[in-house]
Design a protein around this motif. Structure first.
Motif, PDB file in Angstrom:
ATOM      1  N   PRO A  11      10.790   0.452   5.143  1.00  0.00           N
ATOM      2  CA  PRO A  11      10.464   2.036   4.165  1.00  0.00           C
ATOM      3  C   PRO A  11      11.096   2.183   3.155  1.00  0.00           C
ATOM      4  CG  PRO A  11      11.266   2.390   6.431  1.00  0.00           C
ATOM      5  CD  PRO A  11      11.503   0.932   6.328  1.00  0.00           C
ATOM      6  N   PHE A  12      10.523   2.785   2.078  1.00  0.00           N
ATOM      7  CA  PHE A  12      11.160   3.149   0.559  1.00  0.00           C
ATOM      8  C   PHE A  12      10.540   4.373  -0.038  1.00  0.00           C
ATOM      9  CE2 PHE A  12       8.269  -0.323  -0.986  1.00  0.00           C
ATOM     10  CZ  PHE A  12       7.756   0.337  -1.749  1.00  0.00           C
ATOM     11  N   VAL A  13      11.110   4.795  -0.803  1.00  0.00           N
ATOM     12  CA  VAL A  13      10.685   5.660  -1.970  1.00  0.00           C
ATOM     13  C   VAL A  13      11.346   5.215  -3.183  1.00  0.00           C
ATOM     14  CG1 VAL A  13      10.470   7.935  -2.911  1.00  0.00           C
ATOM     15  CG2 VAL A  13      10.524   7.737  -0.439  1.00  0.00           C
ATOM     16  N   GLY A  14      10.197   4.810  -4.148  1.00  0.00           N
ATOM     17  CA  GLY A  14      10.516   4.410  -5.439  1.00  0.00           C
ATOM     18  C   GLY A  14      10.268   5.510  -6.469  1.00  0.00           C
ATOM     19  N   ASN A  15      11.225   5.341  -7.293  1.00  0.00           N
ATOM     20  CA  ASN A  15      11.403   6.203  -8.419  1.00  0.00           C
ATOM     21  C   ASN A  15      11.555   5.690  -9.821  1.00  0.00           C
ATOM     22  OD1 ASN A  15      12.344   9.335  -7.153  1.00  0.00           O
ATOM     23  ND2 ASN A  15      13.207   7.504  -5.704  1.00  0.00           N
ATOM     24  N   ASN A  58       0.898  -1.217   0.155  1.00  0.00           N
ATOM     25  CA  ASN A  58       0.079  -0.152   0.111  1.00  0.00           C
ATOM     26  C   ASN A  58       0.872   1.202   0.022  1.00  0.00           C
ATOM     27  OD1 ASN A  58      -2.133   1.647   0.070  1.00  0.00           O
ATOM     28  ND2 ASN A  58      -2.960   1.217   2.310  1.00  0.00           N
ATOM     29  N   GLY A  59       0.613   1.955  -0.932  1.00  0.00           N
ATOM     30  CA  GLY A  59       1.548   3.350  -0.949  1.00  0.00           C
ATOM     31  C   GLY A  59       0.914   4.524  -1.628  1.00  0.00           C
ATOM     32  N   CYS A  60       1.598   5.614  -1.675  1.00  0.00           N
ATOM     33  CA  CYS A  60       1.075   6.911  -1.954  1.00  0.00           C
ATOM     34  C   CYS A  60       1.958   7.495  -3.198  1.00  0.00           C
ATOM     35  CB  CYS A  60       1.158   7.596  -0.671  1.00  0.00           C
ATOM     36  SG  CYS A  60       0.441   9.555  -1.085  1.00  0.00           S
ATOM     37  N   TYR A  61       1.356   7.989  -4.134  1.00  0.00           N
ATOM     38  CA  TYR A  61       2.209   8.609  -5.355  1.00  0.00           C
ATOM     39  C   TYR A  61       2.624  10.213  -4.646  1.00  0.00           C
ATOM     40  CZ  TYR A  61       0.853   5.130  -8.597  1.00  0.00           C
ATOM     41  OH  TYR A  61       0.598   3.983  -9.346  1.00  0.00           O
ATOM     42  N   LEU A  62       3.849  10.367  -4.805  1.00  0.00           N
ATOM     43  CA  LEU A  62       4.338  11.728  -4.446  1.00  0.00           C
ATOM     44  C   LEU A  62       4.455  12.646  -5.743  1.00  0.00           C
ATOM     45  CD1 LEU A  62       7.273  10.282  -2.137  1.00  0.00           C
ATOM     46  CD2 LEU A  62       4.874  11.051  -1.486  1.00  0.00           C
ATOM     47  N   GLU A  63       5.185  12.175  -6.835  1.00  0.00           N
ATOM     48  CA  GLU A  63       5.107  12.733  -8.115  1.00  0.00           C
ATOM     49  C   GLU A  63       4.792  11.767  -9.448  1.00  0.00           C
ATOM     50  OE1 GLU A  63       8.534  15.542 -10.126  1.00  0.00           O
ATOM     51  OE2 GLU A  63       9.249  14.243  -8.327  1.00  0.00           O
ATOM     52  N   VAL A  64       3.957  12.543 -10.203  1.00  0.00           N
ATOM     53  CA  VAL A  64       3.529  11.987 -11.306  1.00  0.00           C
ATOM     54  C   VAL A  64       3.790  12.951 -12.667  1.00  0.00           C
ATOM     55  CG1 VAL A  64       1.591  10.844 -12.564  1.00  0.00           C
ATOM     56  CG2 VAL A  64       1.808  10.679 -10.153  1.00  0.00           C
ATOM     57  N   ILE A  65       4.872  12.521 -13.395  1.00  0.00           N
ATOM     58  CA  ILE A  65       5.058  13.239 -14.565  1.00  0.00           C
ATOM     59  C   ILE A  65       4.955  12.371 -15.967  1.00  0.00           C
ATOM     60  CG2 ILE A  65       6.692  14.704 -15.942  1.00  0.00           C
ATOM     61  CD1 ILE A  65       8.089  15.563 -13.274  1.00  0.00           C
ATOM     62  N   MET A 109       5.494   4.544   2.932  1.00  0.00           N
ATOM     63  CA  MET A 109       5.657   5.046   4.255  1.00  0.00           C
ATOM     64  C   MET A 109       4.050   5.909   4.497  1.00  0.00           C
ATOM     65  SD  MET A 109       9.544   6.186   4.671  1.00  0.00           S
ATOM     66  CE  MET A 109       9.835   6.877   3.162  1.00  0.00           C
ATOM     67  N   LEU A 110       3.476   6.244   3.348  1.00  0.00           N
ATOM     68  CA  LEU A 110       2.036   6.984   3.223  1.00  0.00           C
ATOM     69  C   LEU A 110       1.189   6.257   2.381  1.00  0.00           C
ATOM     70  CD1 LEU A 110       3.748  10.526   2.355  1.00  0.00           C
ATOM     71  CD2 LEU A 110       2.798   9.989   4.534  1.00  0.00           C
ATOM     72  N   THR A 111       0.032   6.643   2.922  1.00  0.00           N
ATOM     73  CA  THR A 111      -1.063   5.983   1.948  1.00  0.00           C
ATOM     74  C   THR A 111      -2.026   7.045   1.566  1.00  0.00           C
ATOM     75  OG1 THR A 111      -2.612   5.952   3.985  1.00  0.00           O
ATOM     76  CG2 THR A 111      -1.312   3.982   3.558  1.00  0.00           C
ATOM     77  N   GLN A 112      -2.693   6.661   0.673  1.00  0.00           N
ATOM     78  CA  GLN A 112      -3.563   7.873   0.086  1.00  0.00           C
ATOM     79  C   GLN A 112      -3.894   9.150   0.821  1.00  0.00           C
ATOM     80  OE1 GLN A 112      -6.924   6.095  -2.153  1.00  0.00           O
ATOM     81  NE2 GLN A 112      -7.321   7.872  -3.456  1.00  0.00           N
ATOM     82  N   GLY A 113      -3.839   9.930  -0.021  1.00  0.00           N
ATOM     83  CA  GLY A 113      -4.246  11.477   0.682  1.00  0.00           C
ATOM     84  C   GLY A 113      -2.895  11.880   1.662  1.00  0.00           C
ATOM     85  N   TYR A 114      -1.835  11.136   1.366  1.00  0.00           N
ATOM     86  CA  TYR A 114      -0.409  11.490   2.191  1.00  0.00           C
ATOM     87  C   TYR A 114      -0.742  11.185   3.613  1.00  0.00           C
ATOM     88  CZ  TYR A 114       0.607  14.354  -1.991  1.00  0.00           C
ATOM     89  OH  TYR A 114       0.704  14.725  -3.263  1.00  0.00           O
ATOM     90  N   ARG A 115      -1.619  10.373   3.912  1.00  0.00           N
ATOM     91  CA  ARG A 115      -1.670   9.734   5.374  1.00  0.00           C
ATOM     92  C   ARG A 115      -0.596   9.012   5.698  1.00  0.00           C
ATOM     93  NH1 ARG A 115      -4.874  12.517   8.511  1.00  0.00           N
ATOM     94  NH2 ARG A 115      -7.225  12.660   7.861  1.00  0.00           N
ATOM     95  N   PRO A 116       0.063   9.034   6.906  1.00  0.00           N
ATOM     96  CA  PRO A 116       0.980   8.185   7.472  1.00  0.00           C
ATOM     97  C   PRO A 116       0.475   6.874   7.503  1.00  0.00           C
ATOM     98  CG  PRO A 116       1.035  10.266   8.667  1.00  0.00           C
ATOM     99  CD  PRO A 116      -0.232  10.252   7.663  1.00  0.00           C
ATOM    100  N   SER A 117       1.172   5.859   7.269  1.00  0.00           N
ATOM    101  CA  SER A 117       0.965   4.481   7.226  1.00  0.00           C
ATOM    102  C   SER A 117       0.940   3.994   8.543  1.00  0.00           C
ATOM    103  CB  SER A 117       1.908   3.522   6.184  1.00  0.00           C
ATOM    104  OG  SER A 117       1.504   2.235   6.359  1.00  0.00           O
TER     105      SER A 117
END
Length: 165
Positions: free
Chosen positions: A108-112, A75-82, A92-100
């Motif tokens: 914990p990770f960020v995928g690019n 379960n994750g949250c998009y941070l940037e979409v181009i 680390m976040l869920t939809q709406g930038y809610r902390p998981s």
């Protein structure tokens, strides 16, 4: 590589591939649930559920199922979409930038996902940044390079077939 992502070899993993697929084909593979479910994890694993709300703050949810029926929800949250260039999300976040609140995050990770045109080919780069060395090592031991490579092979097969266009 964008200047805003500085690779730390102690914390980050990078998968890179030059492909004949267009950025639009790779983008479709990552952003259409019905397409992503066909390639996203290396066989014999499969994706049984996928929800994508493709916007910053939007949901990126998958359930991967192993050959013995074991399930791994993500379960994750998009941070940037181009579109056709860059996709960034975190677990680390869920939809709406809610902390998981999920205590079973694993690490914990960020995928690019970065796409750039190089002549007639596309450079595909996945940079996964981790919070600590233990998380990076765990992800690497899970077979990061091999797994991402097999999954990307599956994406190429899918997109080169009639079902991916």
């Amino acid at each position: 590589m964008p200047e805003d992502i500085k690779i730390n070899p102690k914390l980050d993993l990078v998968f890179e591939r030059t492909t004949a697929l267009s950025p639009e084909q790779v983008w479709k593979g990552w952003t259409h649930p019905e397409t992503l479910m066909k390639w996203f994890c290396p066989r014999p694993w499969k994706v049984t559920e996928c929800r994508i709300v493709l916007q910053p703050g939007g949901e990126f949810f998958t359930v991967m199922q192993g050959p013995e029926g074991e399930q791994m929800p993500g379960n994750g949250c998009y941070l940037e979409v181009i579109e056709n260039k860059k996709l960034v999300w975190t677990n680390m976040l869920t939809q709406g930038y809610r902390p998981s609140a999920d205590s079973k995050l694993g690490f914990p990770f960020v995928g690019n996902i970065l796409l750039s045109k190089t002549g007639k080919d596309t450079l595909y780069k996945a940079i996964i940044t981790h919070a600590d060395e233990a998380g990076r090592q765990q992800h690497e031991r899970m077979g990061f390079q091999e797994g991402w490579g097999k999954a990307f092979d599956q994406l190429e097969e899918l997109m080169e077939s009639k079902g991916g266009r």
